[in-house]
Design an enzyme around this catalytic site. Structure first.
Site, PDB file in Angstrom:
ATOM      1  N   ARG A   1       0.967  -1.263  -0.134  1.00 39.00           N
ATOM      2  CA  ARG A   1       0.002   0.556  -0.113  1.00 39.00           C
ATOM      3  C   ARG A   1       0.631   1.618   0.047  1.00 39.00           C
ATOM      4  NH1 ARG A   1      -3.833  -1.652   5.144  1.00 39.00           N
ATOM      5  NH2 ARG A   1      -5.046  -3.567   4.044  1.00 39.00           N
TER       6      ARG A   1
ATOM      7  N   ASP B   1       2.392   4.748  -0.239  1.00 40.17           N
ATOM      8  CA  ASP B   1       0.641   6.557   0.078  1.00 40.17           C
ATOM      9  C   ASP B   1       0.699   7.243  -0.520  1.00 40.17           C
ATOM     10  OD1 ASP B   1       1.106   5.405   3.416  1.00 40.17           O
ATOM     11  OD2 ASP B   1       3.025   5.795   3.387  1.00 40.17           O
TER      12      ASP B   1
ATOM     13  N   ARG C   1      10.229   6.356   4.829  1.00 38.61           N
ATOM     14  CA  ARG C   1      10.776   7.765   4.808  1.00 38.61           C
ATOM     15  C   ARG C   1      10.675   7.712   6.049  1.00 38.61           C
ATOM     16  NH1 ARG C   1       5.831  11.091   3.003  1.00 38.61           N
ATOM     17  NH2 ARG C   1       4.465   9.229   3.623  1.00 38.61           N
TER      18      ARG C   1
END
Length: 243
Positions: free
Chosen positions: A49, A51, A196
């Site tokens: 998934r 972002d 991240r």
């Protein structure tokens, strides 16, 4: 019948891979295109998934269909004509019913791109940084990641996950020119916002805001508030999925 479909996409215009109530998603566009062409309701399941704003050079998804009149070579062509220009189908192949795009994947690889000199042709897909970075120290810290399994420190707060355990098998910074680098990380699974957050914390190490011991303490503390900032999404790419 179950099929695997391999695709790539520019995530700039999308609220991530997964269908969202407040904006367009890649999954939504793919389901719409498949349902339109096959004239039946098609649901797709992705390998992960990504972002909002994150890209994929390689995403794998599966879908089930009872009957299909089109050939395997015709469907990717028709999908590419119907889908937006920022989503591209590479191939489609039949798989056994036991194969699952998400749960059968053994590893995923992400790249995070940075550049240190202003470049108008990199700004959309790389993060521009203008402070000195010690990449040797950052690579020493990256190697530390492979000695741990619990990465709660890099998981987005209040994320709905059953476990924060991941097995990282590669983590390293690579230089591609005098002013461009990318961080490569491979693991069996990733937590929401994990890459991240890892990059942001490694940047703090490279700026000597954190020592290697501090970096270890961040991981061992398992608190997102102790890790570095989450880096911008536009520079992150899902590069590969292995089965």
């Amino acid at each position: 019948m179950r099929f695997f479909i391999t695709l790539s996409y520019d995530g700039t215009r999308y609220h991530g891979w997964q269908v969202q109530p407040n904006g367009p998603s890649v999954q939504e566009k793919l389901q719409w295109a498949l349902s339109t062409i096959l004239r039946q309701d098609i649901q797709v399941t992705g390998a992960g998934r990504t972002d909002a704003g994150v890209h994929a050079r390689m995403m794998v998804a599966h879908f089930d269909v009872e009957t299909m009149d089109l050939g395997l070579q015709d469907l990717p062509y028709k999908l590419n004509r119907l889908l937006p220009q920022d989503i591209a189908i590479q191939k489609m192949e039949p798989v056994s019913d036991e194969m699952h795009a998400r749960f059968s994947a053994t590893s995923r690889t992400y790249h995070y791109y940075i550049h240190t000199v202003k470049d108008p042709f990199l700004r959309a897909y790389s993060c521009e940084l203008h402070y000195p970075l010690d990449f040797q120290l950052m690579n020493e810290a990256a190697a530390v990641l492979m000695t741990y399994e619990d990465f709660g420190a890099f998981c987005k707060a209040h994320a709905d996950v059953k476990t924060t355990l991941c097995h990282i098998t590669a983590a390293e910074w690579h230089q591609t020119s005098n002013s461009t680098w990318y961080f490569e990380i491979t693991a069996n699974r990733f937590l929401r916002n994990m890459v991240r957050a890892v990059v942001g914390t490694l940047i703090d190490v490279g700026r000597r805001r954190l020592s290697l011991d501090d970096f270890r303490k961040v991981i061992e503390g398992k608190r997102r508030t102790e890790a570095g900032d989450s880096m911008p999404a536009n520079a992150l790419f899902l590069e590969d999925v292995q089965y």
